[in-house]
Design a protein around this motif. Structure first.
Motif, PDB file in Angstrom:
ATOM      1  N   VAL A 124       0.104   2.232   6.940  1.00 57.07           N
ATOM      2  CA  VAL A 124      -0.256   1.789   8.294  1.00 57.07           C
ATOM      3  C   VAL A 124      -1.748   2.000   8.524  1.00 57.07           C
ATOM      4  O   VAL A 124      -2.434   1.126   9.084  1.00 57.07           O
ATOM      5  CB  VAL A 124       0.589   2.537   9.354  1.00 57.07           C
ATOM      6  N   ALA A 125      -2.276   3.134   8.071  1.00 60.88           N
ATOM      7  CA  ALA A 125      -3.709   3.398   8.236  1.00 60.88           C
ATOM      8  C   ALA A 125      -4.553   2.394   7.455  1.00 60.88           C
ATOM      9  O   ALA A 125      -5.570   1.902   7.972  1.00 60.88           O
ATOM     10  CB  ALA A 125      -4.029   4.824   7.780  1.00 60.88           C
ATOM     11  N   VAL A 126      -4.156   2.058   6.236  1.00 57.81           N
ATOM     12  CA  VAL A 126      -4.899   1.076   5.443  1.00 57.81           C
ATOM     13  C   VAL A 126      -4.884  -0.280   6.136  1.00 57.81           C
ATOM     14  O   VAL A 126      -5.916  -0.956   6.244  1.00 57.81           O
ATOM     15  CB  VAL A 126      -4.317   0.979   4.013  1.00 57.81           C
TER      16      VAL A 126
ATOM     17  N   ALA B   4       4.195  10.338   4.114  1.00 57.76           N
ATOM     18  CA  ALA B   4       2.753  10.218   3.873  1.00 57.76           C
ATOM     19  C   ALA B   4       2.383   8.817   3.395  1.00 57.76           C
ATOM     20  O   ALA B   4       1.350   8.270   3.796  1.00 57.76           O
ATOM     21  CB  ALA B   4       2.313  11.260   2.845  1.00 57.76           C
ATOM     22  N   SER B   5       3.212   8.214   2.548  1.00 56.70           N
ATOM     23  CA  SER B   5       2.862   6.894   2.028  1.00 56.70           C
ATOM     24  C   SER B   5       2.997   5.806   3.100  1.00 56.70           C
ATOM     25  O   SER B   5       2.158   4.903   3.166  1.00 56.70           O
ATOM     26  CB  SER B   5       3.720   6.555   0.810  1.00 56.70           C
ATOM     27  N   VAL B   6       3.997   5.887   3.942  1.00 52.97           N
ATOM     28  CA  VAL B   6       4.131   4.896   5.019  1.00 52.97           C
ATOM     29  C   VAL B   6       3.007   5.067   6.039  1.00 52.97           C
ATOM     30  O   VAL B   6       2.431   4.080   6.508  1.00 52.97           O
ATOM     31  CB  VAL B   6       5.531   4.983   5.675  1.00 52.97           C
ATOM     32  N   SER B   7       2.686   6.308   6.357  1.00 49.13           N
ATOM     33  CA  SER B   7       1.567   6.557   7.283  1.00 49.13           C
ATOM     34  C   SER B   7       0.254   6.059   6.690  1.00 49.13           C
ATOM     35  O   SER B   7      -0.575   5.476   7.393  1.00 49.13           O
ATOM     36  CB  SER B   7       1.451   8.045   7.592  1.00 49.13           C
TER      37      SER B   7
ATOM     38  N   ILE C  79      -5.534   1.030  -5.919  1.00 48.70           N
ATOM     39  CA  ILE C  79      -4.915   2.361  -5.874  1.00 48.70           C
ATOM     40  C   ILE C  79      -3.966   2.536  -7.056  1.00 48.70           C
ATOM     41  O   ILE C  79      -3.966   3.568  -7.729  1.00 48.70           O
ATOM     42  CB  ILE C  79      -4.197   2.594  -4.528  1.00 48.70           C
ATOM     43  N   HIS C  80      -3.149   1.501  -7.334  1.00 50.44           N
ATOM     44  CA  HIS C  80      -2.254   1.561  -8.497  1.00 50.44           C
ATOM     45  C   HIS C  80      -3.049   1.719  -9.788  1.00 50.44           C
ATOM     46  O   HIS C  80      -2.665   2.487 -10.675  1.00 50.44           O
ATOM     47  CB  HIS C  80      -1.392   0.299  -8.586  1.00 50.44           C
ATOM     48  N   LEU C  81      -4.134   0.987  -9.914  1.00 48.14           N
ATOM     49  CA  LEU C  81      -4.951   1.058 -11.119  1.00 48.14           C
ATOM     50  C   LEU C  81      -5.559   2.447 -11.293  1.00 48.14           C
ATOM     51  O   LEU C  81      -5.576   2.993 -12.407  1.00 48.14           O
ATOM     52  CB  LEU C  81      -6.058   0.000 -11.056  1.00 48.14           C
ATOM     53  N   LEU C  82      -6.035   3.043 -10.217  1.00 51.74           N
ATOM     54  CA  LEU C  82      -6.581   4.394 -10.289  1.00 51.74           C
ATOM     55  C   LEU C  82      -5.527   5.414 -10.700  1.00 51.74           C
ATOM     56  O   LEU C  82      -5.801   6.343 -11.465  1.00 51.74           O
ATOM     57  CB  LEU C  82      -7.217   4.787  -8.955  1.00 51.74           C
ATOM     58  N   VAL C  83      -4.308   5.238 -10.195  1.00 46.64           N
ATOM     59  CA  VAL C  83      -3.213   6.141 -10.578  1.00 46.64           C
ATOM     60  C   VAL C  83      -2.905   5.995 -12.062  1.00 46.64           C
ATOM     61  O   VAL C  83      -2.722   6.991 -12.773  1.00 46.64           O
ATOM     62  CB  VAL C  83      -1.956   5.867  -9.718  1.00 46.64           C
TER      63      VAL C  83
ATOM     64  N   PRO D 248       0.813  -1.220   0.000  1.00 49.76           N
ATOM     65  CA  PRO D 248       0.000   0.000   0.000  1.00 49.76           C
ATOM     66  C   PRO D 248       0.850   1.276   0.000  1.00 49.76           C
ATOM     67  O   PRO D 248       0.461   2.289  -0.563  1.00 49.76           O
ATOM     68  CB  PRO D 248      -0.833  -0.090   1.276  1.00 49.76           C
ATOM     69  N   SER D 249       2.030   1.206   0.592  1.00 50.78           N
ATOM     70  CA  SER D 249       2.900   2.374   0.614  1.00 50.78           C
ATOM     71  C   SER D 249       3.354   2.756  -0.788  1.00 50.78           C
ATOM     72  O   SER D 249       3.374   3.946  -1.142  1.00 50.78           O
ATOM     73  CB  SER D 249       4.102   2.089   1.509  1.00 50.78           C
ATOM     74  N   ALA D 250       3.711   1.779  -1.602  1.00 51.26           N
ATOM     75  CA  ALA D 250       4.120   2.069  -2.986  1.00 51.26           C
ATOM     76  C   ALA D 250       2.958   2.623  -3.796  1.00 51.26           C
ATOM     77  O   ALA D 250       3.131   3.533  -4.618  1.00 51.26           O
ATOM     78  CB  ALA D 250       4.669   0.804  -3.634  1.00 51.26           C
ATOM     79  N   ALA D 251       1.769   2.095  -3.566  1.00 52.37           N
ATOM     80  CA  ALA D 251       0.601   2.581  -4.293  1.00 52.37           C
ATOM     81  C   ALA D 251       0.276   4.026  -3.901  1.00 52.37           C
ATOM     82  O   ALA D 251      -0.006   4.864  -4.762  1.00 52.37           O
ATOM     83  CB  ALA D 251      -0.596   1.679  -4.016  1.00 52.37           C
ATOM     84  N   ILE D 252       0.335   4.327  -2.630  1.00 49.19           N
ATOM     85  CA  ILE D 252       0.047   5.683  -2.165  1.00 49.19           C
ATOM     86  C   ILE D 252       1.135   6.644  -2.630  1.00 49.19           C
ATOM     87  O   ILE D 252       0.853   7.776  -3.035  1.00 49.19           O
ATOM     88  CB  ILE D 252      -0.130   5.707  -0.638  1.00 49.19           C
ATOM     89  N   ALA D 253       2.383   6.201  -2.616  1.00 51.64           N
ATOM     90  CA  ALA D 253       3.482   7.052  -3.085  1.00 51.64           C
ATOM     91  C   ALA D 253       3.329   7.373  -4.567  1.00 51.64           C
ATOM     92  O   ALA D 253       3.653   8.479  -5.009  1.00 51.64           O
ATOM     93  CB  ALA D 253       4.817   6.375  -2.823  1.00 51.64           C
ATOM     94  N   ALA D 254       2.840   6.422  -5.350  1.00 45.76           N
ATOM     95  CA  ALA D 254       2.617   6.683  -6.776  1.00 45.76           C
ATOM     96  C   ALA D 254       1.526   7.725  -6.974  1.00 45.76           C
ATOM     97  O   ALA D 254       1.571   8.509  -7.923  1.00 45.76           O
ATOM     98  CB  ALA D 254       2.246   5.389  -7.488  1.00 45.76           C
TER      99      ALA D 254
END
Length: 143
Positions: A92-94, A86-89, A124-128, A67-73
């Motif tokens: 953890v939240a996800v 932000a992506s690591v946080s 998340i990756h697909l949406l990006v 999830p961190s890589a997806a959020i970072a993208a």
């Protein structure tokens, strides 16, 4: 008593083994490939329930990295350190939200949690990717 003289290092900037110097730009894809491999091994070990001392750390790495890589993208506009934080946080939240939802619905299982995190990270990756493709599509103008 005899003194041992040490030769001064030569002027080359190599890695000391006589090979070409290692640049940081070359190490980044290697590091990314290693992270993907470790995450994939953690996913396989957890889903197949193979007993291994590496199962727990590799699975934990996958649960944080996917999830961190997806959020970072999705957060490409931020500066690097802000994006990492932000992506690591967010990862953890996800993970906490998935665990809490599964416990509240009385459907908790390790495999189910890992599958849910995999699906969420993939979405998340697909949406990006869809968002990036929409920006690149040229608009037709009728004149």
């Amino acid at each position: 008593m005899q003194t041992i003289r040490i030769k001064a290092p030569s002027s080359d900037t190599g890695s000391g083994s006589g090979g070409p110097p290692i640049r940081h730009e070359d190490a980044l894809p290697l590091l990314a490939g290693t992270a993907v491999t470790v995450g994939a091994v953690g996913l396989v070990l957890a889903l197949t329930d193979i007993e291994s001392p590496l199962r727990a750390p590799f699975t934990l790495f996958f649960l944080l990295a996917a999830p961190s890589a997806a959020i970072a993208a999705a957060l490409r506009g931020l500066e690097p350190w802000g994006r990492i934080l932000a992506s690591v946080s967010g990862a953890v939240a996800v993970n906490l939200l998935v665990a809490q939802a599964m416990l509240a619905l009385h459907v908790w299982s390790v495999r189910g949690g890992i599958a849910a995190i995999t699906v969420i990270g993939s979405l998340i990756h697909l949406l990006v990717l869809v968002r990036r493709l929409r920006r690149r599509t040229p608009t037709r103008r009728t004149s």
